[in-house]
Every structure is written in structure tokens, then in C-alpha cells.
Write an enzyme that holds these catalytic residues in place. Structure first.
Site, PDB file in Angstrom:
ATOM      1  N   LYS A  22     -12.081 -11.812  -4.639  1.00  0.00           N
ATOM      2  CA  LYS A  22     -13.316 -12.098  -5.402  1.00  0.00           C
ATOM      3  C   LYS A  22     -14.256 -10.899  -5.373  1.00  0.00           C
ATOM      4  CE  LYS A  22     -16.882 -14.487  -3.458  1.00  0.00           C
ATOM      5  NZ  LYS A  22     -18.153 -13.749  -3.588  1.00  0.00           N
ATOM      6  N   ASN A  23     -14.475 -10.357  -4.190  1.00  0.00           N
ATOM      7  CA  ASN A  23     -15.493  -9.302  -4.086  1.00  0.00           C
ATOM      8  C   ASN A  23     -14.993  -7.935  -4.549  1.00  0.00           C
ATOM      9  OD1 ASN A  23     -17.240 -11.219  -3.251  1.00  0.00           O
ATOM     10  ND2 ASN A  23     -17.140 -10.698  -1.076  1.00  0.00           N
ATOM     11  N   CYS A 119     -31.545 -16.735  -2.249  1.00  0.00           N
ATOM     12  CA  CYS A 119     -30.200 -17.309  -2.184  1.00  0.00           C
ATOM     13  C   CYS A 119     -30.025 -17.964  -0.834  1.00  0.00           C
ATOM     14  CB  CYS A 119     -29.150 -16.245  -2.478  1.00  0.00           C
ATOM     15  SG  CYS A 119     -28.364 -15.536  -1.074  1.00  0.00           S
ATOM     16  N   ARG A 124     -31.919 -11.286   0.563  1.00  0.00           N
ATOM     17  CA  ARG A 124     -31.064 -10.372  -0.200  1.00  0.00           C
ATOM     18  C   ARG A 124     -31.809  -9.571  -1.268  1.00  0.00           C
ATOM     19  NH1 ARG A 124     -25.645 -13.504  -1.763  1.00  0.00           N
ATOM     20  NH2 ARG A 124     -24.570 -11.554  -1.561  1.00  0.00           N
ATOM     21  N   ASP A 308     -18.515 -12.464   6.061  1.00  0.00           N
ATOM     22  CA  ASP A 308     -17.888 -13.497   5.232  1.00  0.00           C
ATOM     23  C   ASP A 308     -16.837 -14.308   5.993  1.00  0.00           C
ATOM     24  OD1 ASP A 308     -19.465 -12.681   3.156  1.00  0.00           O
ATOM     25  OD2 ASP A 308     -17.904 -11.537   2.135  1.00  0.00           O
ATOM     26  N   ARG A 400     -16.420 -21.283  -6.191  1.00  0.00           N
ATOM     27  CA  ARG A 400     -16.842 -19.926  -6.557  1.00  0.00           C
ATOM     28  C   ARG A 400     -15.887 -18.888  -5.992  1.00  0.00           C
ATOM     29  NH1 ARG A 400     -22.923 -18.436  -5.513  1.00  0.00           N
ATOM     30  NH2 ARG A 400     -21.978 -16.531  -6.286  1.00  0.00           N
TER      31      ARG A 400
END
Ligand code: EPU
Length: 421
Positions: A22-23, A119, A124, A308, A400
Site C-alpha cells: 500500500k505505502n 487524523c 501529522r 505500522d 484501506r
């Protein structure tokens, strides 16, 4: 509302294949905006809500995007870009929308992006992105909830020192610098594998980037970048999540496609906890036949322990033998999973950025919610070993970032289903 229903207690065994990261895919999709002359085909694109959101964002710029999730492919034609505005609705849904700032400035000299706002995992800010782009010559103004940037004299290479190795800021600066006039030197950039993947992709398009993955990156600007096809690297965080699922359930799982080089701190900490980890060129096998031992972890920018993976690792430590200390240094508010884990019987005390986890012999299933993506993954992991049934709400957070989570877990023996209720 859709929920996950999980019955804990099954030992997970078999092979699970990891999807594209994803990233890595999000910045690469943003970078397709730099590619001219032809269509781009991206391969190993994970089937995720975040990919759909960034695709929608590109379409709102007048770019043609075609997603073929059944083949893991995404086609982007950015030969013409008609619009330079990223609206609130899309940026609010996904902060990574801000990654189109660098490419739009480089390609068109203008961009207007909604301020991302707060968020779940921290404030952030985007100050480092803006500082870097300003150093390259962007003029930035903020008003009516939008950030507007222009490059009246074009982008010019510069020396940029990042106060913190921000992943997103490094990516935005890399993309802008790829088409700036002259040389850019980024000191203290992020060194994550996703940065290297983006640099490899930009270089394939004609950029001249050296040093990605180290603490100094040099970029010699190119006049034009040509669209090229690219294959996304495997998701190290998805891989790490299944590694923990194997360890917690005392299972035996081969994580196909995982790159062990990207997972060094996770592998080291699993070994310290008494888990057997066998690495080969095609993946990683995780075997565990005992209760894991308590270990301390501290999150850091790469190559440190990934933030993460903090929530998922903590889920494992809630059933470890002994007491562990978990320190989060990257985000200031990334312990949202703690309240949910406590509902399942975990014993965790939070003191600022540190949590003390007292390992229990059992967790109990109950109704819980995913408060953000990785918090959601952590409660799914806890549910896999909890007694009885766990119902997980707000699973859109999990969608997501985890491609086919339910099917992948079922294929290795978990009792998990998705229901609409
Ligand atoms: N920060 C600033 N100023 C900035 C940018 C960041 O102070 O201008 C701070 C942030 O507030 C945070 C820290 O720096 O405390 C790290 O932020 P970073 O910019 O490195 O993170 P990001 O680019 O916003 C990416 C991942 C995150 C991952 C972080 C850290 C993507 C799309 N997102 O976010 O992934 O946690 O790097 O590794 O690449 C996830 O996948 O669950 C996720 C949240």
C-alpha cells in the site's frame, strides 16, 4: 454496517501470498502524473480502498485511470492533466492525497490541495513537505482550507535537510526534484523500502536519483519523464501482520513473496520472543509451538521497528509470557488499539508514549471496533486467539490497507467471516 465475525482458537497453517505494498503503490500512482507520452501499467497493485481513493483523485484531475483488481493491474494515462485541485472530500478520506503536490508542481507548476486536517493517529503536520517544496522554489499560500502552490520561476535544485525523516515529505520532494533544474540534495531523508521503490520507478521514467535508502539522496533534475510500466514491491506490513498471526496461533505459515530484508526488526523481535523464523528468497516461514515470551519494542523510522507494526505486535504481547514495554516514537497518539484490546481482557497501562503490557493466558471475544487501519489488524489478531466470538465493527479502516484479509486468513485455517448486519 459490515462486520467481521471471528471465532478464536484455530492454529493457522499453510501458505499466504503477500500483495503489493500500500505505502509503495500510493506514491507510485502519484508519480504516474509525471509520466508523459504514453499510458502507464502498474502491476502487483493491491485491491484496497486507498488505491480506489487515489484513483478517484487522479480522475478528478482529468487523468484516465483503469483498475483491473482481478489482475492486480492499474492503468494510468496522464498524457494530459486538466485540473490541479485535490478536493477536501478526497484528501479528508486519505492523507496520502497530498502526495500529488510534488508531481503537479513539477509537471504543471501549479497545485491546489485541501489541507489534510487531523487524523486518528496524531496531528501529522505537513510542514516538512512545504519546507522542502519551498526550498525548490515553490511559492505557497494557505487560505479557505486549501494550500495553493505555484512555481513562478520554475523548480530549482536545492540542499534540503529534513528535521525528521518523514516518508511523505521525502516522497513529495523526490518527485518535485526529479524535474527541477540542477541538483537537489536531501539530507536525513526517510530510508524506507517504499522510498527506494519510488526512486526506482522515477529512475525508470528517466529521473537521476542516487542514494535512495541511505541518509543522503541526490537528484539531478530531468527535463521530461516518460511513462513506464512498473511492478510494486510486496507489502512488508501485510507480511509482518501474517507473521504475527502465525506466531500467536502457534501455527506454521509460509509468507510467500515477503522480502526478509525489509522485515529485519520484526524478524529479530519475533526470534527474541521465541518464534522460529526461516527466511528464503521467495518468502518467510514462521513456526511457533509455544507461548511467546515478552519482549520490549520501540518504534523508529526505518531501519528501526516500524510504527505500522506496533499495534499488531502489541496484540501478540498481550498473550506473551511476562511483561513487555512498547514505546511509540513516530506518532504521538498511536495507542488507539489499547482500549479495544483491554475490552478483550488484555492488561495494558499507558504512560505517554509508552505502554506496559502484562501478558495474559487468555483473551475473551467480544464486540470491538477498528479505530484505524493497524489498530483494526491488531484486534483481528487478538480475536484469532480469543475464547469465543469477536465481532469487529468499522472494518472500512481495515479495507484501506489489507487486500483480501478474510479470504487469506480463511485459506490458512482461521474461522473468520464478513457479515452485513
Ligand atoms: N511529520 C511532521 N511534519 C511533516 C510530515 C510528518 O512533523 O511535514 C511527522 C508526523 O506528524 C509523524 C511523523 O513525522 O509524527 C512521521 O510521519 P511521516 O511523514 O513519516 O508519515 P506519512 O508519510 O504521513 C507514511 C505511511 C504511514 C506510516 C508512516 C511512518 C504512507 C501512505 N503512509 O505516512 O502508514 O505510518 O509513513 O512510517 O506511506 C499505515 O500504513 O498504517 C500508515 C499510517
Amino acid at each position: 454496517m459490515e462486520r467481521l465475525i471471528i471465532r478464536g482458537g484455530n492454529r493457522l497453517c499453510g501458505t499466504v501470498k503477500i500483495s503489493g505494498a500500500k505505502n509503495a503503490v500510493l506514491p507510485v500512482i502519484a508519480a504516474t502524473l509525471l509520466g508523459q507520452d504514453r499510458e502507464t501499467c502498474l502491476d502487483e497493485v493491491p485491491n484496497l480502498d486507498d488505491v480506489r481513493t487515489i484513483s478517484e483523485l487522479l480522475r478528478s484531475l482529468g487523468v484516465t485511470v483503469r483498475h483491473e483488481p482481478e489482475h492486480n493491474k492499474l492503468f494510468v494515462d496522464a498524457t494530459t492533466i486538466e485540473n490541479i485541485t485535490a478536493p477536501y472530500d478526497l484528501v479528508r478520506r486519505m492523507r496520502a492525497s497530498f502526495l500529488i503536490m510534488g508531481p503537479l508542481l513539477a509537471r504543471l507548476g501549479r497545485a491546489k490541495i485541501s489541507l489534510p486536517g487531523g487524523c486518528a493517529i496524531g496531528t501529522r503536520p505537513i510542514d516538512l513537505h512545504l519546507k522542502g517544496l519551498e526550498a525548490l522554489g515553490a511559492k505557497i499560500s494557505i487560505g479557505h482550507g486549501y494550500i495553493e502552490a505555484t512555481t513562478p520561476d520554475g523548480l530549482k535544485g536545492a540542499q534540503i535537510y529534513l528535521d525528521f525523516p518523514s516518508v511523505g515529505a521525502t516522497e513529495n520532494i523526490l518527485m518535485a526534484a526529479s524535474m527541477a533544474e540542477g541538483q537537489t540534495v536531501i539530507e536525513n531523508p526517510a530510508q524506507e523500502p517504499e522510498i527506494v521503490d519510488l526512486a526506482n520507478y522515477l529512475n525508470l521514467m528517466g529521473a537521476k536519483i542516487r542514494g535512495a535508502g541511505t541518509n543522503v539522496i541526490k537528484v539531478d533534475g530531468a527535463k521530461k519523464l516518460i511513462a513506464r510500466d512498473y511492478t510494486i514491491i510486496p507489502d512488508r506490513i501485510e507480511a509482518g501482520t501474517y507473521m504475527i498471526a502465525a506466531a500467536m496461533t502457534r501455527g506454521d505459515v509460509y509468507i510467500a513473496n515477503a522480502i526478509s530484508e525489509h522485515l529485519k526488526p520484526v524478524i529479530a523481535k519475533l526470534k527474541e520472543a521465541g518464534v522460529t523464523v526461516i527466511e528464503d528468497v521467495d518468502g518467510i516461514r514462521v513456526v511457533c509451538d509455544r507461548r511467546v515470551r515478552a519482549v520490549d519494542i520501540k518504534t523508529l523510522p526505518y531501519p528501526g521497528f516500524p510504527t505500522d507494526m506496533q499495534a499488531q505486535f502489541m496484540a501478540m504481547l498481550t498473550v506473551a509470557e511476562g511483561t513487555s514495554v512498547v514505546t511509540e516514537t513516530v506518532f504521538e497518539n498511536r495507542f488507539m488499539h489499547v482500549d479495544e484490546l483491554r475490552r478483550m481482557g488484555a492488561r495494558i497501562k499507558i504512560d505517554g508514549r509508552t505502554s506496559v503490557v502484562e501478558g495474559q493466558t487468555r483473551l475473551t471475544g467480544c464486540q470491538v471496533k477498528a479505530t484505524d487501519l493497524r489498530a483494526g489488524a491488531a484486534i483481528v489478531l487478538a480475536a484469532l486467539v480469543a475464547e469465543g466470538e469477536t465481532q469487529v465493527a468499522y472494518i472500512h479502516h481495515i479495507d484501506r490497507g489489507y487486500d483480501n484479509l478474510v479470504q487469506k486468513l480463511v485459506s490458512i485455517g482461521a474461522d473468520i467471516k464478513r457479515v452485513d448486519c
